[in-house]
Design a protein around this motif. Structure first.
Motif, PDB file in Angstrom:
ATOM      1  N   LEU A 127     -46.897  78.137  -0.249  1.00 56.47           N
ATOM      2  CA  LEU A 127     -46.650  76.735   0.082  1.00 56.47           C
ATOM      3  C   LEU A 127     -47.238  75.812  -0.987  1.00 56.47           C
ATOM      4  N   PRO A 128     -46.813  74.527  -0.998  1.00 54.98           N
ATOM      5  CA  PRO A 128     -47.250  73.611  -2.066  1.00 54.98           C
ATOM      6  C   PRO A 128     -48.759  73.474  -2.188  1.00 54.98           C
ATOM      7  N   GLY A 129     -49.449  73.515  -1.069  1.00 55.63           N
ATOM      8  CA  GLY A 129     -50.894  73.348  -1.112  1.00 55.63           C
ATOM      9  C   GLY A 129     -51.636  74.578  -1.571  1.00 55.63           C
ATOM     10  N   GLY A 130     -50.905  75.658  -1.865  1.00 51.11           N
ATOM     11  CA  GLY A 130     -51.535  76.887  -2.302  1.00 51.11           C
ATOM     12  C   GLY A 130     -51.709  77.908  -1.196  1.00 51.11           C
ATOM     13  N   GLN A 131     -51.407  77.512   0.076  1.00 51.59           N
ATOM     14  CA  GLN A 131     -51.537  78.475   1.164  1.00 51.59           C
ATOM     15  C   GLN A 131     -50.566  79.626   0.951  1.00 51.59           C
ATOM     16  N   LEU A 132     -51.009  80.815   1.328  1.00 50.75           N
ATOM     17  CA  LEU A 132     -50.177  82.006   1.208  1.00 50.75           C
ATOM     18  C   LEU A 132     -50.073  82.644   2.587  1.00 50.75           C
ATOM     19  N   LEU A 133     -48.874  82.609   3.168  1.00 50.20           N
ATOM     20  CA  LEU A 133     -48.652  83.211   4.476  1.00 50.20           C
ATOM     21  C   LEU A 133     -48.050  84.596   4.278  1.00 50.20           C
ATOM     22  N   HIS A 134     -48.705  85.602   4.819  1.00 45.40           N
ATOM     23  CA  HIS A 134     -48.170  86.960   4.749  1.00 45.40           C
ATOM     24  C   HIS A 134     -47.222  87.159   5.921  1.00 45.40           C
ATOM     25  N   LEU A 135     -45.985  87.510   5.603  1.00 49.35           N
ATOM     26  CA  LEU A 135     -44.934  87.604   6.605  1.00 49.35           C
ATOM     27  C   LEU A 135     -44.776  89.041   7.092  1.00 49.35           C
ATOM     28  N   GLY A 136     -44.134  89.170   8.234  1.00 46.82           N
ATOM     29  CA  GLY A 136     -43.890  90.489   8.794  1.00 46.82           C
ATOM     30  C   GLY A 136     -44.575  90.707  10.133  1.00 46.82           C
ATOM     31  N   SER A 137     -45.336  89.718  10.603  1.00 46.72           N
ATOM     32  CA  SER A 137     -46.058  89.858  11.864  1.00 46.72           C
ATOM     33  C   SER A 137     -45.206  89.486  13.070  1.00 46.72           C
ATOM     34  N   THR A 138     -44.064  88.824  12.824  1.00 50.58           N
ATOM     35  CA  THR A 138     -43.154  88.316  13.871  1.00 50.58           C
ATOM     36  C   THR A 138     -43.816  87.231  14.721  1.00 50.58           C
ATOM     37  N   GLN A 139     -44.949  86.696  14.264  1.00 48.90           N
ATOM     38  CA  GLN A 139     -45.622  85.643  15.010  1.00 48.90           C
ATOM     39  C   GLN A 139     -45.235  84.272  14.474  1.00 48.90           C
TER      40      GLN A 139
END
Length: 376
Positions: A127-139
């Motif tokens: 994301l623009p702010g530098g956050q990194l979301l790891h995907l695959g949790s289905t949450q």
């Protein structure tokens, strides 16, 4: 092998500014894959040379500093030693280059530097702010007012605005599907990155590096643009595949609808069943293609028809997160016709390759490297 931190810093700085040569880019990629210290340096520089630091340098720049002077300094700096301290002269110079290179007003969105796909184990949303979301949790996840939802390996979201950019990074051995806010669906193959606004405003534009299959939602008021290296694909509503794994060419294959490919060497209009392989410097020409072979990756396997082992090695690297070393030119040029199932053990495929083509294999370094050698 010993790692020279100053040399690594030099390569990383040139990578960030876009001044790295193709040869040095290959060298850096190999070092990042094999040397933890090199990857630690890459992480540090990318973390330090984005966001607030770049903005602070921008605020203190003299308005009359000629851009030519900045780039001339960078060229003189090439291959010299770098002394960074905490950030130091090299980092400050890099910031100057970045500022003059992007030349963007403060209100325009800018993404942090991309993370190499091979450095990740899971699909990630940057994301623009530098956050990194790891995907695959289905949450469901909510970040900065944007709601991200995952269902059966597909990501969708709501609550964003066109000024918010994002980058989805798919590592080797994975694939992933995005459902964009306009209804367009994008399936991303392994080792692929897509950059996009989280909401479309007056235009619909995305940038792809790797391979992706698009099913574009129709909107005659807003043509959909896919930015590729030295070319752009323009569509209204259609299904097509783009492939930029090979840095020397861009491949676009049309399944339905119509697309126009725009390049510096001319434009070409594709009809269903036609594809183009564009090599910069030559005029793009449409020709028929084998849809089963080109699009099979979406169904979980690859089809090889008289494919060179050199090309197959690239597929193996992206599918199994290993480094493939071809131990002779004869090995690289040998051709093979079969298929590779994404979920099958690599050894099963290599045994078939050995039986049918006399290509021996040997693993090393904890099975992270595989050697292939043709023995007549």
């Amino acid at each position: 092998m010993p790692v020279d931190p100053e040399y690594i810093e030099q390569l990383v700085l040139e990578e960030i500014t876009g001044t790295i040569s193709p040869e040095d880019s290959i060298t850096l990629k190999r070092l990042l894959e094999q040397e933890p210290e090199a990857y630690a340096i890459w992480q540090r520089l990318h973390r330090q040379l984005t966001g607030a630091y770049i903005r602070s340098v921008r605020d203190n720049l003299p308005e009359d500093l000629p851009v030519e002077q900045v780039f001339a300094t960078l060229r003189r700096r090439r291959r010299r030693k770098i002394f960074t301290g905490s950030l130091g002269v090299a980092a400050s110079l890099l910031a100057l280059v970045l500022v003059y290179k992007i030349m963007l007003p403060e209100h325009e969105p800018v993404l942090p530097a991309p993370i190499p796909s091979f450095a990740l184990k899971t699909v990630a949303l940057q994301l623009p702010g530098g956050q990194l979301l790891h995907l695959g949790s289905t949450q469901q996840q909510i970040v900065d007012g944007i709601t991200f939802r995952e269902t059966a390996g597909t990501l969708s979201w709501s609550g964003a605005n066109p000024s918010q950019l994002a980058r989805v990074i798919v590592p080797p051995g994975k694939d992933y599907t995005l459902h964009l806010p306009d209804g367009t669906e994008v399936k991303l193959n392994a080792a692929t990155t897509i950059e996009m606004p989280l909401a479309f405003g007056r235009s619909r534009e995305v940038t792809v590096k790797g391979e992706a299959y698009f099913q574009v939602a129709k909107n005659r008021e807003k043509p959909f643009l896919v930015r590729l290296p030295k070319s752009t694909v323009q569509v209204l509503g259609t299904s097509f595949n783009v492939n930029t794994y090979d840095s020397s060419q861009v491949r676009v294959a049309l399944e339905s609808g119509a697309v126009k490919m725009r390049t510096n060497d001319g434009d070409v209009l594709l009809q269903p069943g036609k594809a183009v392989r564009y090599h910069p410097g030559t005029r793009p020409i449409a020709a028929g293609f084998d849809a089963h072979a080109v699009l099979s990756w979406k169904s979980g396997y690859y089809v090889f028809e008289n494919t060179t082992v050199s090309e197959i090695a690239d597929v193996i690297e992206r599918t199994y997160r290993v480094k493939v070393i071809l131990d002779s030119k004869a090995t690289a040029e040998k051709t093979y016709s079969s298929r590779l199932e994404k979920g099958a053990p690599l050894e099963k495929f290599l045994e078939r390759l050995k039986t049918l083509n006399n290509i021996n294999y040997q693993f090393e370094n904890g099975n992270s490297i595989v050697h292939l050698l043709y023995r007549p």
